[in-house]
Design a protein around this motif. Structure first.
Motif, PDB file in Angstrom:
ATOM      1  N   LEU A 130     -59.404  41.506   0.212  1.00 35.56           N
ATOM      2  CA  LEU A 130     -60.050  41.515  -1.106  1.00 35.56           C
ATOM      3  C   LEU A 130     -60.612  40.130  -1.441  1.00 35.56           C
ATOM      4  CD1 LEU A 130     -60.524  43.607  -3.302  1.00 35.56           C
ATOM      5  CD2 LEU A 130     -58.320  42.960  -4.308  1.00 35.56           C
ATOM      6  N   SER A 131     -59.840  39.104  -1.112  1.00 35.08           N
ATOM      7  CA  SER A 131     -60.293  37.731  -1.358  1.00 35.08           C
ATOM      8  C   SER A 131     -61.522  37.424  -0.496  1.00 35.08           C
ATOM      9  CB  SER A 131     -59.145  36.752  -1.055  1.00 35.08           C
ATOM     10  OG  SER A 131     -59.583  35.419  -1.151  1.00 35.08           O
ATOM     11  N   ALA A 132     -61.492  37.862   0.762  1.00 33.58           N
ATOM     12  CA  ALA A 132     -62.642  37.639   1.656  1.00 33.58           C
ATOM     13  C   ALA A 132     -63.867  38.398   1.150  1.00 33.58           C
ATOM     14  CB  ALA A 132     -62.292  38.058   3.079  1.00 33.58           C
ATOM     15  N   LEU A 133     -63.651  39.580   0.580  1.00 31.20           N
ATOM     16  CA  LEU A 133     -64.778  40.339   0.013  1.00 31.20           C
ATOM     17  C   LEU A 133     -65.376  39.593  -1.181  1.00 31.20           C
ATOM     18  CD1 LEU A 133     -66.553  42.889  -0.240  1.00 31.20           C
ATOM     19  CD2 LEU A 133     -64.731  43.907  -1.646  1.00 31.20           C
ATOM     20  N   ALA A 134     -64.517  39.114  -2.085  1.00 34.04           N
ATOM     21  CA  ALA A 134     -65.007  38.364  -3.255  1.00 34.04           C
ATOM     22  C   ALA A 134     -65.785  37.127  -2.806  1.00 34.04           C
ATOM     23  CB  ALA A 134     -63.845  37.968  -4.156  1.00 34.04           C
ATOM     24  N   ARG A 135     -65.328  36.495  -1.725  1.00 38.09           N
ATOM     25  CA  ARG A 135     -66.009  35.314  -1.163  1.00 38.09           C
ATOM     26  C   ARG A 135     -67.465  35.613  -0.817  1.00 38.09           C
ATOM     27  NH1 ARG A 135     -64.661  35.422   4.182  1.00 38.09           N
ATOM     28  NH2 ARG A 135     -66.829  35.973   4.555  1.00 38.09           N
ATOM     29  N   ARG A 136     -67.734  36.831  -0.362  1.00 37.74           N
ATOM     30  CA  ARG A 136     -69.117  37.182  -0.018  1.00 37.74           C
ATOM     31  C   ARG A 136     -70.019  37.117  -1.243  1.00 37.74           C
ATOM     32  NH1 ARG A 136     -69.842  40.084   4.780  1.00 37.74           N
ATOM     33  NH2 ARG A 136     -72.057  39.754   4.350  1.00 37.74           N
ATOM     34  N   GLY A 137     -69.450  37.393  -2.424  1.00 43.20           N
ATOM     35  CA  GLY A 137     -70.218  37.277  -3.666  1.00 43.20           C
ATOM     36  C   GLY A 137     -70.395  35.821  -4.062  1.00 43.20           C
ATOM     37  N   SER A 138     -69.295  35.072  -4.025  1.00 43.37           N
ATOM     38  CA  SER A 138     -69.310  33.649  -4.389  1.00 43.37           C
ATOM     39  C   SER A 138     -68.052  33.006  -3.824  1.00 43.37           C
ATOM     40  CB  SER A 138     -69.325  33.535  -5.913  1.00 43.37           C
ATOM     41  OG  SER A 138     -69.690  32.246  -6.287  1.00 43.37           O
ATOM     42  N   GLY A 139     -68.241  31.848  -3.194  1.00 39.65           N
ATOM     43  CA  GLY A 139     -67.106  31.224  -2.506  1.00 39.65           C
ATOM     44  C   GLY A 139     -65.909  31.014  -3.417  1.00 39.65           C
ATOM     45  N   SER A 140     -66.175  30.539  -4.634  1.00 46.11           N
ATOM     46  CA  SER A 140     -65.071  30.240  -5.551  1.00 46.11           C
ATOM     47  C   SER A 140     -64.382  31.499  -6.064  1.00 46.11           C
ATOM     48  CB  SER A 140     -65.591  29.405  -6.722  1.00 46.11           C
ATOM     49  OG  SER A 140     -66.719  30.033  -7.305  1.00 46.11           O
ATOM     50  N   ALA A 141     -65.036  32.659  -5.979  1.00 42.98           N
ATOM     51  CA  ALA A 141     -64.439  33.913  -6.459  1.00 42.98           C
ATOM     52  C   ALA A 141     -63.216  34.313  -5.635  1.00 42.98           C
ATOM     53  CB  ALA A 141     -65.467  35.041  -6.421  1.00 42.98           C
ATOM     54  N   ALA A 142     -63.199  33.907  -4.362  1.00 44.40           N
ATOM     55  CA  ALA A 142     -62.057  34.239  -3.496  1.00 44.40           C
ATOM     56  C   ALA A 142     -60.758  33.714  -4.102  1.00 44.40           C
ATOM     57  CB  ALA A 142     -62.281  33.641  -2.105  1.00 44.40           C
ATOM     58  N   ARG A 143     -60.855  32.593  -4.864  1.00 44.66           N
ATOM     59  CA  ARG A 143     -59.659  31.967  -5.439  1.00 44.66           C
ATOM     60  C   ARG A 143     -59.241  32.622  -6.739  1.00 44.66           C
ATOM     61  NH1 ARG A 143     -62.769  26.471  -4.687  1.00 44.66           N
ATOM     62  NH2 ARG A 143     -63.099  26.902  -6.893  1.00 44.66           N
ATOM     63  N   SER A 144     -60.194  33.206  -7.501  1.00 49.58           N
ATOM     64  CA  SER A 144     -59.858  33.762  -8.824  1.00 49.58           C
ATOM     65  C   SER A 144     -59.087  35.079  -8.734  1.00 49.58           C
ATOM     66  CB  SER A 144     -61.115  33.972  -9.673  1.00 49.58           C
ATOM     67  OG  SER A 144     -61.349  32.850 -10.505  1.00 49.58           O
ATOM     68  N   LEU A 145     -59.008  35.674  -7.542  1.00 54.56           N
ATOM     69  CA  LEU A 145     -58.174  36.880  -7.416  1.00 54.56           C
ATOM     70  C   LEU A 145     -56.706  36.530  -7.576  1.00 54.56           C
ATOM     71  CD1 LEU A 145     -60.175  38.613  -4.626  1.00 54.56           C
ATOM     72  CD2 LEU A 145     -59.595  39.637  -6.822  1.00 54.56           C
ATOM     73  N   LEU A 146     -56.371  35.265  -7.259  1.00 50.96           N
ATOM     74  CA  LEU A 146     -54.978  34.820  -7.301  1.00 50.96           C
ATOM     75  C   LEU A 146     -54.698  34.067  -8.590  1.00 50.96           C
ATOM     76  CD1 LEU A 146     -55.274  33.694  -3.682  1.00 50.96           C
ATOM     77  CD2 LEU A 146     -53.565  35.349  -4.416  1.00 50.96           C
ATOM     78  N   GLY A 147     -53.489  34.184  -9.083  1.00 53.17           N
ATOM     79  CA  GLY A 147     -53.100  33.441 -10.271  1.00 53.17           C
ATOM     80  C   GLY A 147     -52.562  32.071  -9.897  1.00 53.17           C
ATOM     81  N   GLY A 148     -52.411  31.225 -10.894  1.00 51.55           N
ATOM     82  CA  GLY A 148     -51.813  29.906 -10.683  1.00 51.55           C
ATOM     83  C   GLY A 148     -52.627  29.053  -9.739  1.00 51.55           C
ATOM     84  N   PHE A 149     -51.932  28.381  -8.838  1.00 52.99           N
ATOM     85  CA  PHE A 149     -52.563  27.445  -7.914  1.00 52.99           C
ATOM     86  C   PHE A 149     -52.846  28.179  -6.599  1.00 52.99           C
ATOM     87  CE2 PHE A 149     -50.222  25.270 -11.093  1.00 52.99           C
ATOM     88  CZ  PHE A 149     -50.988  24.158 -11.407  1.00 52.99           C
ATOM     89  N   ALA A 150     -54.089  28.069  -6.125  1.00 57.93           N
ATOM     90  CA  ALA A 150     -54.496  28.813  -4.933  1.00 57.93           C
ATOM     91  C   ALA A 150     -55.236  27.890  -3.980  1.00 57.93           C
ATOM     92  CB  ALA A 150     -55.384  29.991  -5.325  1.00 57.93           C
ATOM     93  N   GLU A 151     -55.126  28.207  -2.702  1.00 59.37           N
ATOM     94  CA  GLU A 151     -55.866  27.438  -1.690  1.00 59.37           C
ATOM     95  C   GLU A 151     -56.777  28.358  -0.906  1.00 59.37           C
ATOM     96  OE1 GLU A 151     -53.612  24.818   0.797  1.00 59.37           O
ATOM     97  OE2 GLU A 151     -55.363  24.261   1.997  1.00 59.37           O
ATOM     98  N   MET A 152     -58.034  28.001  -0.879  1.00 58.40           N
ATOM     99  CA  MET A 152     -58.996  28.708  -0.038  1.00 58.40           C
ATOM    100  C   MET A 152     -58.879  28.172   1.378  1.00 58.40           C
ATOM    101  SD  MET A 152     -61.464  30.902   0.033  1.00 58.40           S
ATOM    102  CE  MET A 152     -62.578  31.405   1.342  1.00 58.40           C
ATOM    103  N   GLN A 153     -58.669  29.061   2.323  1.00 64.37           N
ATOM    104  CA  GLN A 153     -58.629  28.666   3.736  1.00 64.37           C
ATOM    105  C   GLN A 153     -60.020  28.859   4.324  1.00 64.37           C
ATOM    106  OE1 GLN A 153     -54.144  30.018   4.857  1.00 64.37           O
ATOM    107  NE2 GLN A 153     -55.715  31.583   5.017  1.00 64.37           N
ATOM    108  N   PRO A 154     -60.571  27.829   4.961  1.00 63.09           N
ATOM    109  CA  PRO A 154     -61.928  27.990   5.483  1.00 63.09           C
ATOM    110  C   PRO A 154     -62.000  28.944   6.670  1.00 63.09           C
ATOM    111  CG  PRO A 154     -61.008  25.884   6.186  1.00 63.09           C
ATOM    112  CD  PRO A 154     -60.004  26.501   5.250  1.00 63.09           C
ATOM    113  N   GLY A 155     -60.873  29.112   7.369  1.00 54.75           N
ATOM    114  CA  GLY A 155     -60.869  29.957   8.558  1.00 54.75           C
ATOM    115  C   GLY A 155     -61.680  29.336   9.676  1.00 54.75           C
ATOM    116  N   SER A 156     -61.630  29.985  10.843  1.00 56.52           N
ATOM    117  CA  SER A 156     -62.431  29.497  11.969  1.00 56.52           C
ATOM    118  C   SER A 156     -63.187  30.622  12.658  1.00 56.52           C
ATOM    119  CB  SER A 156     -61.527  28.777  12.987  1.00 56.52           C
ATOM    120  OG  SER A 156     -60.490  29.642  13.398  1.00 56.52           O
ATOM    121  N   ALA A 157     -62.875  31.866  12.307  1.00 58.43           N
ATOM    122  CA  ALA A 157     -63.539  33.005  12.951  1.00 58.43           C
ATOM    123  C   ALA A 157     -65.002  33.092  12.513  1.00 58.43           C
ATOM    124  CB  ALA A 157     -62.815  34.298  12.577  1.00 58.43           C
TER     125      ALA A 157
END
Ligand code: 2P0
Length: 329
Positions: A130-157
């Motif tokens: 779900l976070s990866a899907l939100a990222r497709r809309g906007s990079g920062s959106a991947a973090r707003s799915l989570l509450g509190g403090f969140a870390e976006m992982q850039p991944g390597s794939a």
């Protein structure tokens, strides 16, 4: 699919403490580095999505304006591909704060849209997907799915399946107030996608930005784990100013500040010199976000309001992640 299916989701903005500014893949919206943010309990988007076989085309309304944004339309195509359906959708999305002004409306917006689409179509995506899907809309959106403090992982794939946000700490892990001095509520001059592209391709400082941000991630993780607000504030301010130094080094320069932005920064520096713990962070816009302890919030808010050119000061605390709600937007 025969009957229309619908869902409503609510998501709030997040403010990055270690910023995302650069993409390793623009088409898939894959960030070059990770980022760390705090999701707020204010600046809310409420989005209702209804997939309806009777619709001849998508029908999108953003803050009551028809058509929404091209990005929203592309996102619906993406969701349909994922679900294997061709049904069009009616989308109603409302922000309770200025859209597109550096207040991370795309973060709350695409987090709410992703969650509502997932529920409306019964996709059953897990949290990373779900976070990866939100990222497709906007990079920062991947973090707003989570509450509190969140870390976006850039991944390597190459396909981006490992580029999603994970929870670092719950909202109450580190009590803080985020004050947002709004110095200009209009839309920003250069959007983040164009701004990142310009910075990456023309700023000679970009490699240094990437390197120092990678270092900041570990230090910020440690500061949050240690509940050390002073260190969190110090790192956040330093990281944000380095991002703006990199933006200023682009050609033509990306200069997101106005006179009131500079005055608000000086106000915070004067408070700090006088012994009040307060630190600034600024995104791709002229608003100044100030981090402080709850006990200092009234003092800091009063000082910001007294500054020239400050239209309003919003106040938020760490809050919960995106969630489904009853009713419509
Ligand atoms: C951030 N910003 O980490 C950084 C700091 C702005 C400055 O994420 O192109 O709207 O949609 O992935 O998420 C704003 O950029 O960019 C942003 P796209 P997004 O919060």
């Amino acid at each position: 699919m025969s009957a229309p299916t619908h869902a409503t989701a609510v998501a709030t903005s997040n403010i990055a403490l270690v910023k995302y500014w650069g993409k390793r893949d623009e088409a898939l919206n894959l960030p070059t580095t990770g980022s760390i943010s705090v999701t707020l309990d204010a600046l809310t988007t409420r989005t209702t999505v209804a997939f309806d076989p009777a619709l001849p085309a998508d029908d999108i309304a953003l803050d009551g304006h028809p058509a929404g944004t091209p990005r929203m339309a592309r996102f619906l195509d993406l969701v349909r591909d994922l679900a294997g359906v061709r049904t069009y959708a009616r989308v109603q999305s409302r922000n309770d704060f200025p859209t597109g002004a550096g207040l991370a409306s795309s973060a709350s917006g695409f987090a709410a849209l992703a969650l509502a689409c997932d529920a409306a179509l019964g996709l059953g995506l897990d949290a990373p997907a779900l976070s990866a899907l939100a990222r497709r809309g906007s990079g920062s959106a991947a973090r707003s799915l989570l509450g509190g403090f969140a870390e976006m992982q850039p991944g390597s794939a190459a396909d981006g399946h490992d580029a999603y946000a994970v929870a670092l700490a719950p909202p109450d892990a580190l009590p803080l107030v985020m004050l947002i001095a709004v110095t200009a509520a209009g839309p920003k001059a250069v959007g983040s996608t164009e701004g990142m592209r310009r910075t990456e391709t023309t700023s000679p400082y970009h490699p240094a930005w990437v390197e120092s941000t990678r270092r900041d991630l570990g230090r910020m993780r440690d500061a949050i784990a240690a509940r050390d607000l002073e260190q969190v504030g110090h790192l956040a301010e330093t990281n944000a100013l380095r991002m703006h130094a990199n933006m200023l080094a682009a050609e033509p320069a990306l200069f997101y500040w106005n006179a009131a932005t500079v005055a608000a920064i000086q106000t915070v520096h004067a408070l700090r010199a006088a012994g009040t713990g307060a630190w600034i962070t600024i995104d791709a816009g002229p608003q100044v976000k100030v981090i402080c302890a709850p006990i200092d919030a009234a003092t800091v808010e009063k000082a910001l309001r007294a500054g020239p050119g400050v239209e309003q000061v919003l106040s938020a605390r760490p809050g919960p992640g995106a969630r489904l709600v009853e009713g419509t937007a």
